[in-house]
Write a protein that holds these residues in place. Structure first.
Motif, PDB file in Angstrom:
ATOM      1  N   ALA A  71      29.368  52.941  36.602  1.00 21.49           N
ATOM      2  CA  ALA A  71      29.567  52.994  38.052  1.00 21.49           C
ATOM      3  C   ALA A  71      30.759  53.896  38.339  1.00 21.49           C
ATOM      4  N   VAL A  72      30.585  54.793  39.320  1.00 25.77           N
ATOM      5  CA  VAL A  72      31.659  55.752  39.606  1.00 25.77           C
ATOM      6  C   VAL A  72      32.343  55.497  40.950  1.00 25.77           C
ATOM      7  N   HIS A  73      31.760  54.610  41.774  1.00 24.50           N
ATOM      8  CA  HIS A  73      32.453  54.232  43.002  1.00 24.50           C
ATOM      9  C   HIS A  73      32.087  52.794  43.361  1.00 24.50           C
ATOM     10  N   LEU A  74      32.851  52.220  44.310  1.00 22.05           N
ATOM     11  CA  LEU A  74      32.723  50.790  44.616  1.00 22.05           C
ATOM     12  C   LEU A  74      31.343  50.418  45.153  1.00 22.05           C
ATOM     13  N   LYS A  79      26.282  47.457  44.301  1.00 16.66           N
ATOM     14  CA  LYS A  79      24.820  47.447  44.227  1.00 16.66           C
ATOM     15  C   LYS A  79      24.341  46.957  42.856  1.00 16.66           C
ATOM     16  N   ARG A  80      24.961  47.500  41.798  1.00 15.14           N
ATOM     17  CA  ARG A  80      24.515  47.154  40.442  1.00 15.14           C
ATOM     18  C   ARG A  80      24.937  45.733  40.055  1.00 15.14           C
ATOM     19  N   ALA A  81      26.083  45.303  40.582  1.00 13.45           N
ATOM     20  CA  ALA A  81      26.546  43.937  40.286  1.00 13.45           C
ATOM     21  C   ALA A  81      25.590  42.902  40.885  1.00 13.45           C
ATOM     22  N   ARG A  82      24.965  43.249  42.004  1.00 12.62           N
ATOM     23  CA  ARG A  82      24.017  42.317  42.642  1.00 12.62           C
ATOM     24  C   ARG A  82      22.708  42.213  41.857  1.00 12.62           C
ATOM     25  N   LYS A  83      22.423  43.228  41.043  1.00  9.14           N
ATOM     26  CA  LYS A  83      21.193  43.191  40.227  1.00  9.14           C
ATOM     27  C   LYS A  83      21.448  42.601  38.844  1.00  9.14           C
ATOM     28  N   LYS A 104      41.185  54.981  33.092  1.00 11.28           N
ATOM     29  CA  LYS A 104      40.491  56.272  32.940  1.00 11.28           C
ATOM     30  C   LYS A 104      39.147  56.275  33.680  1.00 11.28           C
ATOM     31  N   SER A 105      39.120  55.681  34.868  1.00 14.98           N
ATOM     32  CA  SER A 105      37.865  55.590  35.619  1.00 14.98           C
ATOM     33  C   SER A 105      38.075  56.021  37.067  1.00 14.98           C
ATOM     34  N   ARG A 106      36.954  56.449  37.688  1.00 18.53           N
ATOM     35  CA  ARG A 106      37.039  56.849  39.093  1.00 18.53           C
ATOM     36  C   ARG A 106      37.242  55.616  39.988  1.00 18.53           C
ATOM     37  N   ILE A 107      36.708  54.475  39.565  1.00 19.38           N
ATOM     38  CA  ILE A 107      37.069  53.228  40.260  1.00 19.38           C
ATOM     39  C   ILE A 107      38.406  52.798  39.651  1.00 19.38           C
ATOM     40  N   TYR A 108      39.485  53.081  40.350  1.00 21.73           N
ATOM     41  CA  TYR A 108      40.811  52.839  39.762  1.00 21.73           C
ATOM     42  C   TYR A 108      41.466  51.575  40.310  1.00 21.73           C
ATOM     43  N   HIS A 109      40.914  51.038  41.402  1.00 17.75           N
ATOM     44  CA  HIS A 109      41.536  49.876  42.039  1.00 17.75           C
ATOM     45  C   HIS A 109      40.885  48.599  41.494  1.00 17.75           C
ATOM     46  N   ALA A 110      41.541  47.980  40.516  1.00 13.46           N
ATOM     47  CA  ALA A 110      40.949  46.807  39.847  1.00 13.46           C
ATOM     48  C   ALA A 110      40.755  45.645  40.817  1.00 13.46           C
ATOM     49  N   GLY A 111      41.683  45.474  41.761  1.00 13.03           N
ATOM     50  CA  GLY A 111      41.577  44.380  42.736  1.00 13.03           C
ATOM     51  C   GLY A 111      40.336  44.510  43.615  1.00 13.03           C
ATOM     52  N   ALA A 112      40.056  45.749  44.072  1.00 11.13           N
ATOM     53  CA  ALA A 112      38.870  45.983  44.902  1.00 11.13           C
ATOM     54  C   ALA A 112      37.594  45.750  44.086  1.00 11.13           C
ATOM     55  N   ALA A 113      37.619  46.186  42.827  1.00 18.34           N
ATOM     56  CA  ALA A 113      36.457  45.976  41.941  1.00 18.34           C
ATOM     57  C   ALA A 113      36.214  44.475  41.745  1.00 18.34           C
ATOM     58  N   ARG A 114      37.283  43.734  41.537  1.00 16.38           N
ATOM     59  CA  ARG A 114      37.169  42.278  41.337  1.00 16.38           C
ATOM     60  C   ARG A 114      36.505  41.619  42.552  1.00 16.38           C
ATOM     61  N   GLN A 115      36.962  42.017  43.747  1.00 20.78           N
ATOM     62  CA  GLN A 115      36.395  41.438  44.973  1.00 20.78           C
ATOM     63  C   GLN A 115      34.896  41.704  45.084  1.00 20.78           C
ATOM     64  N   ARG A 116      34.457  42.922  44.714  1.00 23.26           N
ATOM     65  CA  ARG A 116      33.024  43.250  44.769  1.00 23.26           C
ATOM     66  C   ARG A 116      32.224  42.328  43.845  1.00 23.26           C
ATOM     67  N   ILE A 117      32.775  42.046  42.667  1.00 22.85           N
ATOM     68  CA  ILE A 117      32.064  41.183  41.706  1.00 22.85           C
ATOM     69  C   ILE A 117      32.029  39.740  42.224  1.00 22.85           C
ATOM     70  N   GLU A 118      33.136  39.290  42.777  1.00 23.92           N
ATOM     71  CA  GLU A 118      33.179  37.930  43.339  1.00 23.92           C
ATOM     72  C   GLU A 118      32.105  37.747  44.411  1.00 23.92           C
ATOM     73  N   VAL A 119      32.020  38.734  45.304  1.00 25.07           N
ATOM     74  CA  VAL A 119      31.031  38.656  46.397  1.00 25.07           C
ATOM     75  C   VAL A 119      29.609  38.694  45.821  1.00 25.07           C
ATOM     76  N   ALA A 120      29.385  39.573  44.831  1.00 22.10           N
ATOM     77  CA  ALA A 120      28.052  39.675  44.212  1.00 22.10           C
ATOM     78  C   ALA A 120      27.645  38.340  43.582  1.00 22.10           C
ATOM     79  N   ILE A 121      28.580  37.696  42.904  1.00 22.26           N
ATOM     80  CA  ILE A 121      28.262  36.412  42.245  1.00 22.26           C
ATOM     81  C   ILE A 121      27.991  35.324  43.286  1.00 22.26           C
ATOM     82  N   THR A 122      28.858  35.228  44.301  1.00 20.15           N
ATOM     83  CA  THR A 122      28.658  34.151  45.288  1.00 20.15           C
ATOM     84  C   THR A 122      27.392  34.385  46.116  1.00 20.15           C
ATOM     85  N   GLU A 123      27.092  35.646  46.452  1.00 17.92           N
ATOM     86  CA  GLU A 123      25.935  35.898  47.323  1.00 17.92           C
ATOM     87  C   GLU A 123      24.602  35.890  46.579  1.00 17.92           C
TER      88      GLU A 123
END
Length: 371
Positions: A71-74, A79-83, A104-123
């Motif tokens: 994944a290169v952006h949030l 999208k992929r975390a939901r699948k 070394k990734s284009r997604i550099y904000h770990a906190g924002a990435a974490r939130q996306r995964i949390e939402v994907a899991i709960t939803e």
């Protein structure tokens, strides 16, 4: 996705103790073991994950790699975390905690990435997110590749579950077990720790000799996963090989409080019949048996308790006693200070690798058999 019955398992080691953990994992029959920085990888099914938690003395955690995707952006991560097949790995009724790291990734904000995964899991699954959940999902983003792991252990594995009393500056059980292994200890010889603190070296030595599994007294995070089979786990826990060693493992300390703690801890661990603790100063120690064995000791070091000048004389008198009274024995000394180790005047072999003990860099200094 990897098939559900064969995962990459990552055994987390104390930095510097990867080699003995690897040797232990090979000895215990784990498949495809390979030492890597920070731990050991192997492969196996969920029952192998349980067995690693139950049986390995040197692992701090057992992480299970669940799979991943690039994944290169949030938005893509979202999208992929939901699948991702979360229902295979997590229960909708059990809270989870998500932790993320990125390098070394284009997604550099770990906190924002974490939130996306949390939402994907709960939803998609319905599992609640909680900061103190027993089940931890770990996201690592490295060079735009997202990898999910689950922490199957929960509490760190040095917490054996049967040791309430702790002296100051304790040696972790996982480290003590690996230092014993590095000293060539296999359970068949007597051990003495003349500065035993809360008894960790002595109790670990007795447990190794008795074939007691380190995880026998505690619970684990994997018990909250959909893959958990209580009956299979129960029968795995019952297969307890119990040797009866014909040696006793000894600890002494000048502090009577430490001896009281050690005795309690040995009793709780079920090794009271094979351990003996006495209040005595280092200058009064003598071989506890006719058969020679191993003296292993974690004396105070400057960075921890006390000052170096005073400690030089402590190490000096320890070395003197060992040299004069312990012919035929081997010595292992764990310390952060090469100068202190040398002030024992013992014939030391080249030291072991640097080990990170809670931010203090320590090493194992050994002798061969004293003549």
């Amino acid at each position: 996705m990897e098939p559900n019955n064969d995962f990459e398992i990552f055994l987390v080691a104390t930095p510097g103790l990867e080699a003995p953990l690897h040797a232990e994992a090979v000895e215990q029959g784990f498949a495809d073991t390979k030492p890597v920085p920070g731990g050991v990888t192997c492969r196996g099914s969920w029952p192998e994950v349980w067995r690693a938690n139950l049986c390995l003395r040197g692992a701090n955690k057992v992480l299970v790699r669940l799979g991943g995707f690039p994944a290169v952006h949030l938005a893509q991560l979202d999208k992929r975390a939901r699948k991702f097949p979360w229902a295979e790995f997590l229960r909708p009724d059990v809270p989870v905690k998500v932790e993320a790291t990125s390098r070394k990734s284009r997604i550099y904000h770990a906190g924002a990435a974490r939130q996306r995964i949390e939402v994907a899991i709960t939803e998609t699954l319905g599992a609640p997110v909680s900061s103190d959940a027993a089940v931890r999902v770990l996201l690592r983003i490295e060079k735009d590749l997202c990898t999910f792991s689950i922490d199957s252990s929960g509490e760190p594995l040095h917490k054996r579950g049967h040791k309430p009393a702790v002296a100051k500056a304790p040696m972790r059980e996982t480290m003590a077990a690996m230092f014993l292994r590095e000293c060539g200890f296999d359970g068949s010889e007597p051990v003495l720790d003349p500065m035993c603190g809360s008894g960790t070296f002595v109790i670990e030595a007795a447990e190794i000799a008795l074939g007691l599994r380190p995880g026998r007294s505690r619970s684990f995070a994997f018990e909250n996963l959909p893959s958990f089979d209580p009956n299979a786990w129960s029968s795995m826990r019952q297969q307890q090989p119990l040797a009866k060693p014909d040696v006793v493992f000894h600890g002494s300390d000048r502090n009577s409080g430490a001896i009281e703690a050690s005795t309690k801890n040995a009793d709780r661990a079920g090794v009271a019949d094979f351990t003996m603790f006495q209040t005595r100063s280092v200058s009064d120690i003598k071989p506890p048996s006719d058969a020679a064995g191993l003296v292993i000791v974690n004396p105070p070091y400057g960075a921890r308790i006390g000052d170096e000048k005073r400690l030089r004389s402590v190490y000096g008198s320890l070395g003197k006693v060992l040299q004069t009274k312990f012919k035929g024995w081997r010595i292992g000394i764990v310390t952060s200070n090469a100068g202190l180790a040398r002030s024992t005047r013992l014939p030391l072999l080249p030291p072991g690798p640097i080990v990170d003990h809670g931010g203090t860099k320590i090493r194992l200094y050994q002798t061969g058999v004293l003549t």
